[in-house]
Design a protein around this motif. Structure first.
Motif, PDB file in Angstrom:
ATOM      1  N   VAL A  10     -75.280  77.810 107.546  1.00 60.11           N
ATOM      2  CA  VAL A  10     -76.000  78.984 107.068  1.00 60.11           C
ATOM      3  C   VAL A  10     -77.381  78.544 106.607  1.00 60.11           C
ATOM      4  CG1 VAL A  10     -76.048  80.889 105.408  1.00 60.11           C
ATOM      5  CG2 VAL A  10     -73.851  80.076 106.306  1.00 60.11           C
ATOM      6  N   LEU A  11     -78.394  79.252 107.081  1.00 56.37           N
ATOM      7  CA  LEU A  11     -79.763  79.021 106.636  1.00 56.37           C
ATOM      8  C   LEU A  11     -80.258  80.290 105.959  1.00 56.37           C
ATOM      9  CD1 LEU A  11     -82.323  77.296 106.514  1.00 56.37           C
ATOM     10  CD2 LEU A  11     -82.949  78.238 108.740  1.00 56.37           C
ATOM     11  N   ASP A  12     -80.687  80.156 104.723  1.00 61.93           N
ATOM     12  CA  ASP A  12     -81.254  81.253 103.948  1.00 61.93           C
ATOM     13  C   ASP A  12     -82.712  81.391 104.375  1.00 61.93           C
ATOM     14  OD1 ASP A  12     -82.563  82.775 101.988  1.00 61.93           O
ATOM     15  OD2 ASP A  12     -81.404  81.915 100.348  1.00 61.93           O
ATOM     16  N   THR A  13     -83.004  82.339 105.257  1.00 63.38           N
ATOM     17  CA  THR A  13     -84.367  82.486 105.774  1.00 63.38           C
ATOM     18  C   THR A  13     -85.302  83.131 104.754  1.00 63.38           C
ATOM     19  OG1 THR A  13     -83.799  84.571 106.867  1.00 63.38           O
ATOM     20  CG2 THR A  13     -83.624  82.548 108.173  1.00 63.38           C
ATOM     21  N   ALA A  14     -84.763  83.808 103.748  1.00 69.74           N
ATOM     22  CA  ALA A  14     -85.600  84.406 102.709  1.00 69.74           C
ATOM     23  C   ALA A  14     -86.213  83.328 101.817  1.00 69.74           C
ATOM     24  CB  ALA A  14     -84.784  85.386 101.861  1.00 69.74           C
ATOM     25  N   ARG A  15     -85.471  82.262 101.581  1.00 68.45           N
ATOM     26  CA  ARG A  15     -85.956  81.192 100.704  1.00 68.45           C
ATOM     27  C   ARG A  15     -86.304  79.925 101.469  1.00 68.45           C
ATOM     28  NH1 ARG A  15     -82.535  79.781  95.943  1.00 68.45           N
ATOM     29  NH2 ARG A  15     -81.156  79.074  97.558  1.00 68.45           N
ATOM     30  N   GLY A  16     -85.967  79.881 102.748  1.00 67.56           N
ATOM     31  CA  GLY A  16     -86.239  78.686 103.542  1.00 67.56           C
ATOM     32  C   GLY A  16     -85.394  77.500 103.129  1.00 67.56           C
ATOM     33  N   LEU A  17     -84.149  77.770 102.745  1.00 69.64           N
ATOM     34  CA  LEU A  17     -83.239  76.734 102.248  1.00 69.64           C
ATOM     35  C   LEU A  17     -81.873  76.868 102.902  1.00 69.64           C
ATOM     36  CD1 LEU A  17     -84.028  77.058  98.434  1.00 69.64           C
ATOM     37  CD2 LEU A  17     -84.762  75.211  99.953  1.00 69.64           C
ATOM     38  N   PRO A  18     -81.091  75.788 102.881  1.00 68.91           N
ATOM     39  CA  PRO A  18     -79.706  75.907 103.340  1.00 68.91           C
ATOM     40  C   PRO A  18     -78.929  76.876 102.447  1.00 68.91           C
ATOM     41  CG  PRO A  18     -80.338  73.606 103.098  1.00 68.91           C
ATOM     42  CD  PRO A  18     -81.427  74.427 102.480  1.00 68.91           C
ATOM     43  N   GLY A  19     -77.982  77.574 103.024  1.00 69.12           N
ATOM     44  CA  GLY A  19     -77.125  78.485 102.273  1.00 69.12           C
ATOM     45  C   GLY A  19     -75.908  77.741 101.752  1.00 69.12           C
ATOM     46  N   ALA A  20     -76.009  77.215 100.552  1.00 72.88           N
ATOM     47  CA  ALA A  20     -74.927  76.411  99.959  1.00 72.88           C
ATOM     48  C   ALA A  20     -73.948  77.290  99.184  1.00 72.88           C
ATOM     49  CB  ALA A  20     -75.519  75.364  99.022  1.00 72.88           C
ATOM     50  N   GLY A  21     -72.671  76.918  99.244  1.00 69.68           N
ATOM     51  CA  GLY A  21     -71.641  77.581  98.457  1.00 69.68           C
ATOM     52  C   GLY A  21     -71.133  78.889  99.034  1.00 69.68           C
ATOM     53  N   ILE A  22     -71.302  79.091 100.327  1.00 68.87           N
ATOM     54  CA  ILE A  22     -70.856  80.332 100.967  1.00 68.87           C
ATOM     55  C   ILE A  22     -69.487  80.104 101.612  1.00 68.87           C
ATOM     56  CG2 ILE A  22     -71.324  82.000 102.808  1.00 68.87           C
ATOM     57  CD1 ILE A  22     -74.326  81.498 102.270  1.00 68.87           C
ATOM     58  N   LYS A  23     -68.539  80.945 101.236  1.00 68.11           N
ATOM     59  CA  LYS A  23     -67.197  80.874 101.830  1.00 68.11           C
ATOM     60  C   LYS A  23     -67.247  81.434 103.240  1.00 68.11           C
ATOM     61  CE  LYS A  23     -63.189  83.479 101.281  1.00 68.11           C
ATOM     62  NZ  LYS A  23     -62.258  84.246 100.464  1.00 68.11           N
ATOM     63  N   ILE A  24     -66.532  80.773 104.157  1.00 65.68           N
ATOM     64  CA  ILE A  24     -66.444  81.197 105.546  1.00 65.68           C
ATOM     65  C   ILE A  24     -64.972  81.179 105.955  1.00 65.68           C
ATOM     66  CG2 ILE A  24     -67.133  80.725 107.925  1.00 65.68           C
ATOM     67  CD1 ILE A  24     -69.424  78.995 106.734  1.00 65.68           C
ATOM     68  N   ALA A  25     -64.526  82.231 106.603  1.00 67.46           N
ATOM     69  CA  ALA A  25     -63.166  82.280 107.148  1.00 67.46           C
ATOM     70  C   ALA A  25     -63.262  82.400 108.665  1.00 67.46           C
ATOM     71  CB  ALA A  25     -62.388  83.461 106.578  1.00 67.46           C
ATOM     72  N   LEU A  26     -62.366  81.722 109.360  1.00 68.92           N
ATOM     73  CA  LEU A  26     -62.303  81.774 110.819  1.00 68.92           C
ATOM     74  C   LEU A  26     -60.978  82.396 111.227  1.00 68.92           C
ATOM     75  CD1 LEU A  26     -63.372  81.026 113.665  1.00 68.92           C
ATOM     76  CD2 LEU A  26     -62.175  78.831 113.383  1.00 68.92           C
ATOM     77  N   TYR A  27     -61.068  83.391 112.110  1.00 64.13           N
ATOM     78  CA  TYR A  27     -59.892  84.088 112.606  1.00 64.13           C
ATOM     79  C   TYR A  27     -59.801  83.951 114.117  1.00 64.13           C
ATOM     80  CZ  TYR A  27     -59.717  86.417 108.085  1.00 64.13           C
ATOM     81  OH  TYR A  27     -59.628  86.671 106.749  1.00 64.13           O
ATOM     82  N   ARG A  28     -58.592  83.882 114.610  1.00 61.95           N
ATOM     83  CA  ARG A  28     -58.312  83.992 116.045  1.00 61.95           C
ATOM     84  C   ARG A  28     -57.997  85.466 116.261  1.00 61.95           C
ATOM     85  NH1 ARG A  28     -58.282  81.730 121.202  1.00 61.95           N
ATOM     86  NH2 ARG A  28     -56.350  82.244 122.214  1.00 61.95           N
ATOM     87  N   VAL A  29     -58.647  86.088 117.233  1.00 64.94           N
ATOM     88  CA  VAL A  29     -58.511  87.522 117.477  1.00 64.94           C
ATOM     89  C   VAL A  29     -57.792  87.740 118.801  1.00 64.94           C
ATOM     90  CG1 VAL A  29     -59.759  89.688 117.780  1.00 64.94           C
ATOM     91  CG2 VAL A  29     -60.662  87.959 116.219  1.00 64.94           C
TER      92      VAL A  29
END
Length: 119
Positions: A10-29
């Protein structure tokens, strides 16, 4: 055994920084069925510490990544709205090559996002 794997960041384009601490879930559909197969949190570089779907687990088909961005947006003062415009961002994508590296990043701002198939 398949050798393909899936990574994301994740890249935070508003601040120009990596998006740290974001939870991500992956699903098989499959049709209307979603089965959670992995969950991770981004590190200080905006990446997961290891592939969210490691080598040997990739199968052809549909997947969905859900990025839980609401808490990140709040914590970084990116929105003062009580109801966030973006809270959970789903990205559904297809895998055809079980031996390939799929990279699905999220470029995030409080009011928009984009993605692409990276390398």
């Amino acid at each position: 055994m398949t050798t393909g794997y899936l990574t994301t960041h994740v890249l935070d384009t508003a601040r120009g920084l990596p998006g740290a601490g974001i939870k991500i879930a992956l699903y098989r559909v499959s049709g209307n069925s979603h089965r959670k197969i992995a969950e991770a949190v981004t590190n200080e570089d905006g990446r997961t510490d290891s592939p969210i779907l490691p080598a040997g687990k990739m199968k052809a088909g549909q997947y969905e990544l859900i990025f839980f961005c609401g808490a990140y947006i709040d914590a970084n003062g990116l929105s003062t709205d009580e109801i966030k415009f973006l809270d959970q961002i789903p990205i559904r994508f297809g895998v055809t090559d079980e031996a390939a590296h799929y990279h699905v990043p999220l470029l995030l701002s409080p009011y928009g996002y984009s993605t692409y198939r990276g390398s």
